[in-house]
Design a protein around this motif. Structure first.
Motif, PDB file in Angstrom:
ATOM      1  N   ASP A  32       0.817  -1.220   0.000  1.00 56.10           N
ATOM      2  CA  ASP A  32       0.000   0.000   0.000  1.00 56.10           C
ATOM      3  C   ASP A  32       0.851   1.270   0.000  1.00 56.10           C
ATOM      4  OD1 ASP A  32       1.032  -0.177   2.526  1.00 56.10           O
ATOM      5  OD2 ASP A  32      -0.898  -0.224   3.560  1.00 56.10           O
ATOM      6  N   GLY A  33       2.135   1.119  -0.250  1.00 60.87           N
ATOM      7  CA  GLY A  33       3.016   2.271  -0.330  1.00 60.87           C
ATOM      8  C   GLY A  33       3.651   2.675   0.984  1.00 60.87           C
ATOM      9  N   GLU A  34       3.430   1.907   2.037  1.00 64.77           N
ATOM     10  CA  GLU A  34       4.015   2.224   3.335  1.00 64.77           C
ATOM     11  C   GLU A  34       5.379   1.540   3.486  1.00 64.77           C
ATOM     12  OE1 GLU A  34       1.157   1.198   6.309  1.00 64.77           O
ATOM     13  OE2 GLU A  34      -0.217   2.807   5.727  1.00 64.77           O
ATOM     14  N   LEU A  35       6.125   1.985   4.485  1.00 66.18           N
ATOM     15  CA  LEU A  35       7.429   1.400   4.809  1.00 66.18           C
ATOM     16  C   LEU A  35       7.470   1.148   6.307  1.00 66.18           C
ATOM     17  CD1 LEU A  35      10.355   0.712   3.739  1.00 66.18           C
ATOM     18  CD2 LEU A  35      10.997   2.982   4.585  1.00 66.18           C
ATOM     19  N   GLY A 132      -1.246   7.535  18.351  1.00 61.49           N
ATOM     20  CA  GLY A 132      -2.053   6.610  17.585  1.00 61.49           C
ATOM     21  C   GLY A 132      -2.572   7.155  16.269  1.00 61.49           C
ATOM     22  N   ARG A 133      -2.156   8.353  15.883  1.00 61.27           N
ATOM     23  CA  ARG A 133      -2.656   8.999  14.664  1.00 61.27           C
ATOM     24  C   ARG A 133      -1.522   9.209  13.659  1.00 61.27           C
ATOM     25  NH1 ARG A 133      -5.781  14.047  17.226  1.00 61.27           N
ATOM     26  NH2 ARG A 133      -6.555  14.327  15.096  1.00 61.27           N
ATOM     27  N   THR A 134      -1.887   9.619  12.450  1.00 57.82           N
ATOM     28  CA  THR A 134      -0.895   9.867  11.413  1.00 57.82           C
ATOM     29  C   THR A 134      -0.420  11.310  11.485  1.00 57.82           C
ATOM     30  OG1 THR A 134      -1.846   8.203   9.941  1.00 57.82           O
ATOM     31  CG2 THR A 134      -0.430   9.874   8.939  1.00 57.82           C
ATOM     32  N   VAL A 135       0.878  11.480  11.611  1.00 58.37           N
ATOM     33  CA  VAL A 135       1.499  12.792  11.745  1.00 58.37           C
ATOM     34  C   VAL A 135       2.353  13.058  10.511  1.00 58.37           C
ATOM     35  CG1 VAL A 135       3.222  14.114  13.046  1.00 58.37           C
ATOM     36  CG2 VAL A 135       1.479  12.786  14.255  1.00 58.37           C
ATOM     37  N   THR A 136       2.330  14.292  10.031  1.00 54.76           N
ATOM     38  CA  THR A 136       3.195  14.718   8.932  1.00 54.76           C
ATOM     39  C   THR A 136       4.103  15.833   9.423  1.00 54.76           C
ATOM     40  OG1 THR A 136       1.511  14.172   7.286  1.00 54.76           O
ATOM     41  CG2 THR A 136       3.288  15.639   6.585  1.00 54.76           C
ATOM     42  N   VAL A 137       5.396  15.694   9.173  1.00 54.78           N
ATOM     43  CA  VAL A 137       6.362  16.742   9.487  1.00 54.78           C
ATOM     44  C   VAL A 137       6.946  17.255   8.181  1.00 54.78           C
ATOM     45  CG1 VAL A 137       6.910  16.077  11.842  1.00 54.78           C
ATOM     46  CG2 VAL A 137       8.086  14.960   9.968  1.00 54.78           C
ATOM     47  N   ARG A 138       7.207  18.556   8.138  1.00 49.32           N
ATOM     48  CA  ARG A 138       7.614  19.221   6.901  1.00 49.32           C
ATOM     49  C   ARG A 138       8.786  20.149   7.173  1.00 49.32           C
ATOM     50  NH1 ARG A 138       5.699  20.775   1.912  1.00 49.32           N
ATOM     51  NH2 ARG A 138       6.174  22.917   1.254  1.00 49.32           N
ATOM     52  N   ALA A 139       9.805  20.088   6.322  1.00 51.64           N
ATOM     53  CA  ALA A 139      10.938  20.996   6.385  1.00 51.64           C
ATOM     54  C   ALA A 139      11.019  21.739   5.058  1.00 51.64           C
ATOM     55  CB  ALA A 139      12.227  20.244   6.651  1.00 51.64           C
ATOM     56  N   SER A 140      10.951  23.061   5.125  1.00 53.69           N
ATOM     57  CA  SER A 140      10.967  23.909   3.933  1.00 53.69           C
ATOM     58  C   SER A 140      12.219  24.770   3.959  1.00 53.69           C
ATOM     59  CB  SER A 140       9.714  24.802   3.909  1.00 53.69           C
ATOM     60  OG  SER A 140       9.755  25.703   2.827  1.00 53.69           O
ATOM     61  N   GLY A 174      14.976  13.127   4.912  1.00 56.46           N
ATOM     62  CA  GLY A 174      14.064  12.016   4.743  1.00 56.46           C
ATOM     63  C   GLY A 174      13.631  11.439   6.079  1.00 56.46           C
ATOM     64  N   PRO A 175      12.889  10.347   6.046  1.00 57.32           N
ATOM     65  CA  PRO A 175      12.380   9.744   7.278  1.00 57.32           C
ATOM     66  C   PRO A 175      13.506   9.217   8.155  1.00 57.32           C
ATOM     67  CG  PRO A 175      11.944   8.329   5.381  1.00 57.32           C
ATOM     68  CD  PRO A 175      12.442   9.617   4.845  1.00 57.32           C
ATOM     69  N   TYR A 176      13.300   9.342   9.469  1.00 55.22           N
ATOM     70  CA  TYR A 176      14.297   8.816  10.406  1.00 55.22           C
ATOM     71  C   TYR A 176      13.571   8.198  11.595  1.00 55.22           C
ATOM     72  CZ  TYR A 176      14.055  11.681  14.610  1.00 55.22           C
ATOM     73  OH  TYR A 176      13.660  12.216  15.814  1.00 55.22           O
ATOM     74  N   CYS A 177      14.274   7.331  12.299  1.00 55.61           N
ATOM     75  CA  CYS A 177      13.791   6.829  13.595  1.00 55.61           C
ATOM     76  C   CYS A 177      14.977   6.408  14.440  1.00 55.61           C
ATOM     77  CB  CYS A 177      12.792   5.682  13.430  1.00 55.61           C
ATOM     78  SG  CYS A 177      13.431   4.202  12.638  1.00 55.61           S
ATOM     79  N   PHE A 189       5.957   4.216   8.321  1.00 54.17           N
ATOM     80  CA  PHE A 189       5.953   5.440   7.535  1.00 54.17           C
ATOM     81  C   PHE A 189       4.930   5.296   6.413  1.00 54.17           C
ATOM     82  CE2 PHE A 189      10.178   5.417   9.472  1.00 54.17           C
ATOM     83  CZ  PHE A 189      10.253   6.713   9.966  1.00 54.17           C
ATOM     84  N   THR A 190       4.117   6.321   6.217  1.00 49.21           N
ATOM     85  CA  THR A 190       3.008   6.235   5.269  1.00 49.21           C
ATOM     86  C   THR A 190       3.170   7.134   4.055  1.00 49.21           C
ATOM     87  OG1 THR A 190       1.762   7.912   6.492  1.00 49.21           O
ATOM     88  CG2 THR A 190       1.413   5.602   7.114  1.00 49.21           C
ATOM     89  N   GLY A 191       4.149   8.039   4.060  1.00 47.55           N
ATOM     90  CA  GLY A 191       4.327   8.921   2.914  1.00 47.55           C
ATOM     91  C   GLY A 191       5.621   9.695   2.976  1.00 47.55           C
TER      92      GLY A 191
END
Length: 203
Positions: A32-35, A132-140, A174-177, A189-191
């Motif tokens: 479904d495009g997730e990682l 428990g929810r989907t969070v989006t973080v953005r760096a511009s 990019g994504p990190y953990c 990760f969903t996007g």
């Protein structure tokens, strides 16, 4: 303000388009495009301040972030051990980087950022309602600044941090953990998107 309002194209990045800084135990792409990423234990990004140690062994899946562009990472916040964390890493080198996202600290999920220029500087605020929810973080990235925003689901963006970033710096993001205190942290990760920088700092 919609943080993606600007001329240009927003593009969904494939998980194969980045390179791992410190590969995790496992990174499993789903249909479904997730990682789904499983972190190694005792991993983190931090430099010296207050704690007296340097860690540069967290996991980051990184792609170029040129000046004038922005990157977003979305993920599900379903972790609950001290210092479990996930989000977006912007990196120039081992001494110059920014990580932002959600970290479980002192019994609650916290939204924050660590800005590092030789030494790390941490800011955070509790957001227990985001668990428990989907969070989006953005760096511009625009001019000499990196603007960091975040939101949960499709709610309004919140400004998290405004940090300096030299216009000529070569940065990746990019994504990190990280899992500083335990084994078995798994993050979904969903996007992952890349596009133009925000049109303005304020509405």
């Amino acid at each position: 303000m919609d943080a993606v309002e600007s001329s240009g194209t927003v593009r969904q990045l494939g998980w194969g388009e980045g390179e791992w800084l410190n590969p995790p135990v496992r990174a499993l792409p789903l249909g479904d495009g997730e990682l789904v990423v499983t972190a190694k234990p005792e991993t983190d990004f931090w430099r010296t301040t207050a704690y007296g140690f340097v860690h540069d062994d967290g996991h980051g899946l990184l792609a170029p972030l040129p000046a004038g562009t922005a990157m977003e990472v979305s993920f599900v916040v379903d972790y609950d051990r001290q210092f479990d964390q996930a989000g977006l890493l912007v990196r120039v080198d081992a001494e110059n980087w920014v990580k932002t996202g959600l970290e479980y600290c002192d019994g609650v999920v916290q939204l924050g950022a660590v800005v590092t220029r030789d030494l790390s500087d941490w800011s955070s605020a509790p957001v227990p309602e985001w668990a428990g929810r989907t969070v989006t973080v953005r760096a511009s990235r625009a001019g000499d600044a990196l603007t960091v925003r975040a939101r949960v689901d499709r709610e309004a963006w919140r400004l998290v941090r405004l940090a300096p970033l030299a216009p000529d710096a070569v940065a990746t993001a990019g994504p990190y953990c990280c899992a500083p205190t335990r084994d078995g942290l798994t993050v979904r990760f969903t996007g992952w998107t890349h596009g133009p920088a925000d049109a303005a700092l304020h509405e």
